[in-house]
Design an enzyme around this catalytic site. Structure first.
Site, PDB file in Angstrom:
ATOM      1  N   CYS A   1     -35.969   6.865 -22.420  1.00  0.00           N
ATOM      2  CA  CYS A   1     -34.887   5.883 -22.485  1.00  0.00           C
ATOM      3  C   CYS A   1     -34.654   5.420 -23.930  1.00  0.00           C
ATOM      4  CB  CYS A   1     -35.252   4.654 -21.674  1.00  0.00           C
ATOM      5  SG  CYS A   1     -35.860   4.987 -20.035  1.00  0.00           S
TER       6      CYS A   1
ATOM      7  N   ARG B   1     -32.728  11.642 -27.102  1.00  0.00           N
ATOM      8  CA  ARG B   1     -33.990  11.339 -26.418  1.00  0.00           C
ATOM      9  C   ARG B   1     -33.975  11.798 -24.968  1.00  0.00           C
ATOM     10  NH1 ARG B   1     -36.775   7.022 -29.163  1.00  0.00           N
ATOM     11  NH2 ARG B   1     -37.528   6.104 -27.246  1.00  0.00           N
TER      12      ARG B   1
ATOM     13  N   TRP C   1     -33.693   7.223 -18.630  1.00  0.00           N
ATOM     14  CA  TRP C   1     -34.260   8.490 -18.179  1.00  0.00           C
ATOM     15  C   TRP C   1     -35.114   8.118 -16.968  1.00  0.00           C
ATOM     16  CZ3 TRP C   1     -39.176  10.851 -17.808  1.00  0.00           C
ATOM     17  CH2 TRP C   1     -39.170  12.244 -17.737  1.00  0.00           C
TER      18      TRP C   1
ATOM     19  N   ASN D   1     -37.723   0.256 -21.649  1.00  0.00           N
ATOM     20  CA  ASN D   1     -38.293   1.611 -21.704  1.00  0.00           C
ATOM     21  C   ASN D   1     -39.727   1.521 -21.223  1.00  0.00           C
ATOM     22  OD1 ASN D   1     -35.998   2.295 -23.031  1.00  0.00           O
ATOM     23  ND2 ASN D   1     -36.971   2.738 -24.999  1.00  0.00           N
ATOM     24  N   GLY D   2     -40.205   2.562 -20.558  1.00  0.00           N
ATOM     25  CA  GLY D   2     -41.600   2.572 -20.130  1.00  0.00           C
ATOM     26  C   GLY D   2     -41.730   2.236 -18.653  1.00  0.00           C
TER      27      GLY D   2
ATOM     28  N   GLU E   1     -45.688  29.387 -27.482  1.00  0.00           N
ATOM     29  CA  GLU E   1     -44.595  28.564 -27.981  1.00  0.00           C
ATOM     30  C   GLU E   1     -43.252  29.250 -27.709  1.00  0.00           C
ATOM     31  OE1 GLU E   1     -43.945  25.712 -28.712  1.00  0.00           O
ATOM     32  OE2 GLU E   1     -42.196  25.726 -30.008  1.00  0.00           O
TER      33      GLU E   1
ATOM     34  N   LYS F   1     -40.163  27.613 -25.408  1.00  0.00           N
ATOM     35  CA  LYS F   1     -38.798  27.400 -25.907  1.00  0.00           C
ATOM     36  C   LYS F   1     -37.780  27.975 -24.922  1.00  0.00           C
ATOM     37  CE  LYS F   1     -39.244  24.942 -28.153  1.00  0.00           C
ATOM     38  NZ  LYS F   1     -40.312  24.319 -28.871  1.00  0.00           N
TER      39      LYS F   1
ATOM     40  N   GLU G   1     -37.600  25.880 -21.750  1.00  0.00           N
ATOM     41  CA  GLU G   1     -37.098  24.548 -22.018  1.00  0.00           C
ATOM     42  C   GLU G   1     -35.592  24.497 -22.197  1.00  0.00           C
ATOM     43  OE1 GLU G   1     -38.870  23.195 -25.649  1.00  0.00           O
ATOM     44  OE2 GLU G   1     -38.760  21.107 -25.071  1.00  0.00           O
TER      45      GLU G   1
ATOM     46  N   HIS H   1     -54.522  42.053 -14.847  1.00  0.00           N
ATOM     47  CA  HIS H   1     -55.375  41.334 -13.898  1.00  0.00           C
ATOM     48  C   HIS H   1     -54.547  40.514 -12.917  1.00  0.00           C
ATOM     49  CE1 HIS H   1     -59.032  42.594 -15.907  1.00  0.00           C
ATOM     50  NE2 HIS H   1     -58.407  42.370 -17.055  1.00  0.00           N
TER      51      HIS H   1
ATOM     52  N   LYS I   1     -37.018  13.625 -25.411  1.00  0.00           N
ATOM     53  CA  LYS I   1     -37.556  13.996 -26.719  1.00  0.00           C
ATOM     54  C   LYS I   1     -38.950  13.439 -26.913  1.00  0.00           C
ATOM     55  CE  LYS I   1     -37.661  15.702 -30.830  1.00  0.00           C
ATOM     56  NZ  LYS I   1     -38.034  17.122 -30.865  1.00  0.00           N
TER      57      LYS I   1
END
Ligand code: M6R
Length: 611
Positions: free
Chosen positions: A2, A27, A74, A100-101, A484, A488, A491, A507, A606
């Site tokens: 948020c 964000r 968010w 926020n939180g 990584e 990407k 995401e 395997h 973010k």
């Protein structure tokens, strides 16, 4: 996560709030709203969806007033909806809040207030904040007293902006575990969850610390600790420009940030590896031979991309310094009852410096006596402030949710750190360091060369845009880079992708390989090339399409893989920073072809300031 903005001054608040919110869009959010005090009442407009929906609402229902708070939400508690969007207001329209939180004990407070007749309209935890402050305000008729009393009851992590109908000249901000900055203007003051929201108005900021409450009028900022003692705080002058937080002609922040990497890596390296000298300059970071000899265990802890950069660090410290390093994602580390004492060095890595799990890992470790070194981008962030030592990577603001330039700078920091430890402990000679140093200095121009040829990745993304599954494979450092690359693609292109140690494919996962699968092999580690080539052959034989990232001069790979992206030659240990760039570009162009929201991918934020 948020975003919060708040304004008090002589100008009209709505446009300042919306402008500030637009700078926090990166964000990640699913709804937005503003509350504006018109001198008599608080008026709220809020809506699900993009900020443009809110702008439309504000145009249709103009708000006036010089005090206000705004929010991009968010969702954590309650689905994204108009009613769950912030701001939330008390039943008597007295107290409006943005938050926020998470308020962890909100259910208890909600039950208590509901039993007293309070009506709840949303499914959020936030709503209890407005109602509880309002309850105390009715008892004492003092806005500040009511806020302090309520805040004492909240458990969890939060940043809050609050306004009161009876107090058109006051804006209150509270911080516990979720970042909040205060912008100091001339006859006006601001609050925001991040600096970009303020840069159009001021460069003078105060960082609120844990458990602090700030009371803003248009002419003053008073900061109090949790015992309500006045705290003096130094002003921090923001040196970077608003352009650093804008797209500068690029289609996306992500593309801009990918293209900034030569400059960023150059700065990270030059700052710590002076041209004139035969060592590393860690400035105020205290990690000399004596400190290092006192350490018998190193943990490398982070989340997401920062964790993958940490894995490279682990590999380097083990290989160059011959010291074992335990790598762990922060969300696991914090609950794993890790073995920590005063001989432990915890290295945490974080772009934002606000990631909740990483911050908690730091706190647990410090409590148990460990020394904490933080590799951080955001100056003045919680992790930077709480660590014993900070290695700033100097990447500037990273706006795209997908981390790119921060990763490269973090990996550069790992090279520097590993060399420093090795030099201090006598595990590396001056000549060996000289060779690495020369190669390090060449990295930025080599990244530049890769970027100049980004048409290659663009064409490959067109060719492979219809694949349904992607495997990234590699061995040793190449495997770590694969992780990584795979993240990407997931995401930002929302494409199913997995990173696998090349030797592990047979395997199990090889059963998934068919003609709709693309296998991206990272093949830079000279001694492992033949092995990975065999793995490419195995997947090709089962119908997979294959693409390789290899160092120039590796002709064998071209005989096996369908496509090869060549990167300039460098030392094996330095290859990850180069090999990752084609993966970033490939993910970017795949996402572009697939039409996703590249800078603000769905469901992502973010900086993840909740567990
Ligand atoms: O701010 P941090 O570096 O602590 O963030 C950690 C992760 O949330 C972050 O790297 C995330 O995985 C990125 N979106 C990846 O691109």
């Amino acid at each position: 996560m948020c975003g919060i903005v708040g304004y008090i001054g002589n100008n009209q608040a709505p446009s300042i709030l919306i402008d500030g919110l637009s700078k926090l869009e990166y964000r990640g959010y699913d709804s937005a709203g503003v509350a504006v005090h018109d001198g008599e009442n608080i008026n709220i407009l809020k809506t699900k969806g993009r900020l443009s929906n809110l702008v439309k609402l504000v145009i249709e229902n103009p708000l006036t007033g010089t005090l206000g708070i705004g929010h991009t939400r968010w969702a954590t508690h309650g689905v994204p909806s108009d009613v769950n969007a912030h701001p939330h207001i008390s039943n008597d329209n007295m107290i409006a809040v943005v938050h926020n939180g998470i308020i962890e004990n909100y259910v208890d407070i909600k039950n208590e207030l509901a039993a007293e007749g309070c009506v709840f309209l949303s499914d959020t935890d936030t709503e209890v904040i407005a109602h509880l402050i309002d309850k105390y305000y009715k008892e004492c008729l003092d806005f500040e007293d009511a806020v302090f009393k309520a805040v004492n009851r909240f458990e969890g992590a939060y940043a809050i902006g609050i306004i009161c109908k009876d107090c058109p000249d006051k804006l209150i901000a509270v911080r516990k575990g979720s970042p909040l900055v205060i912008g100091k203007g001339n006859g006006e003051n601001y609050i925001a969850s991040d600096i970009p929201a303020l840069l159009n108005y001021t460069r003078e900021v105060y960082f609120l610390e844990e458990d602090e409450v700030a009371v803003l009028t248009k002419d003053s900022v008073a900061i109090y600790d949790k015992n309500r003692n006045r705290v003096e705080r130094e002003i921090y002058h923001v040196t970077w420009d608003i352009e650093a937080a804008e797209k500068s002609g690029y289609a996306h922040f992500m593309l801009k940030e990918i293209n900034e990497q030569p400059k960023i890596v150059r700065e990270t390296i030059l700052n710590r590896v002076p041209e004139n000298g035969d060592g590393i300059d860690l400035e105020n970071i205290k990690l000399d031979r004596k400190d290092l000899e006192n350490i018998d265990r190193i943990y490398m802890v982070a989340c997401g991309t920062a964790y993958y950069a940490g894995l490279i660090g682990k590999h380097l410290i083990e290989k160059i310094c011959r010291i074992p390093v335990i790598s762990e994602v922060a969300s696991e580390f914090r609950y794993s009852d890790p073995i920590i004492d005063d001989r432990t060095l915890l290295i945490v890595v974080s772009q934002s410096g606000e990631t909740a799990d990483t911050l908690e890992a730091l706190r647990i470790s410090k409590k148990n006596g460990a020394r904490v070194l933080a590799i951080v981008n955001a100056v003045g962030s919680s992790i930077a402030r709480e660590a014993d030592d900070v290695f700033y990577i100097l990447a500037g603001p990273e706006i795209a949710v997908a981390s790119t330039k921060a990763y490269s700078a973090q990996v550069a920091a790992m090279y520097i750190l590993a060399c420093h430890i090795a030099l201090e402990l006598g595990k590396m000679t001056k000549d060996e360091f000289k060779e690495i140093k020369e190669q390090l200095y060449m990295l930025p121009s080599k990244i530049e060369l890769i970027l100049q040829k980004q048409d290659v990745e663009k064409k490959l993304a067109e060719k492979y845009m219809n694949v349904k599954n992607v495997f990234f494979i590699g061995r040793g450092l190449d495997y770590l880079v694969s992780k990584e690359g795979s993240l990407k693609l997931k995401e930002i292109a929302y494409l199913h992708s997995e990173a696998y140690a090349a030797g592990e494919l047979k395997h199990g996962p090889i059963a998934m390989i068919d003609e709709n699968t693309l296998v991206v092999a990272i093949v830079t580690q000279e001694e492992l090339i033949e092995k990975t080539i065999s793995n490419i052959k195995e997947v090709k034989a089962r119908g997979a399409k294959t693409m390789a990232v290899a160092m120039k001069g590796n002709t064998k790979i071209a005989e096996v893989a369908d496509d090869v992206i060549y990167i300039p030659r460098t030392m094996g240990i330095l290859a990850p920073i180069l090999a990752n760039i084609p993966d970033q570009l490939f993910a970017y162009y795949m996402a572009l072809n697939l039409g996703t929201d590249i800078d603000k991918p769905r469901n992502l934020a973010k900086s993840v300031t909740v567990e």
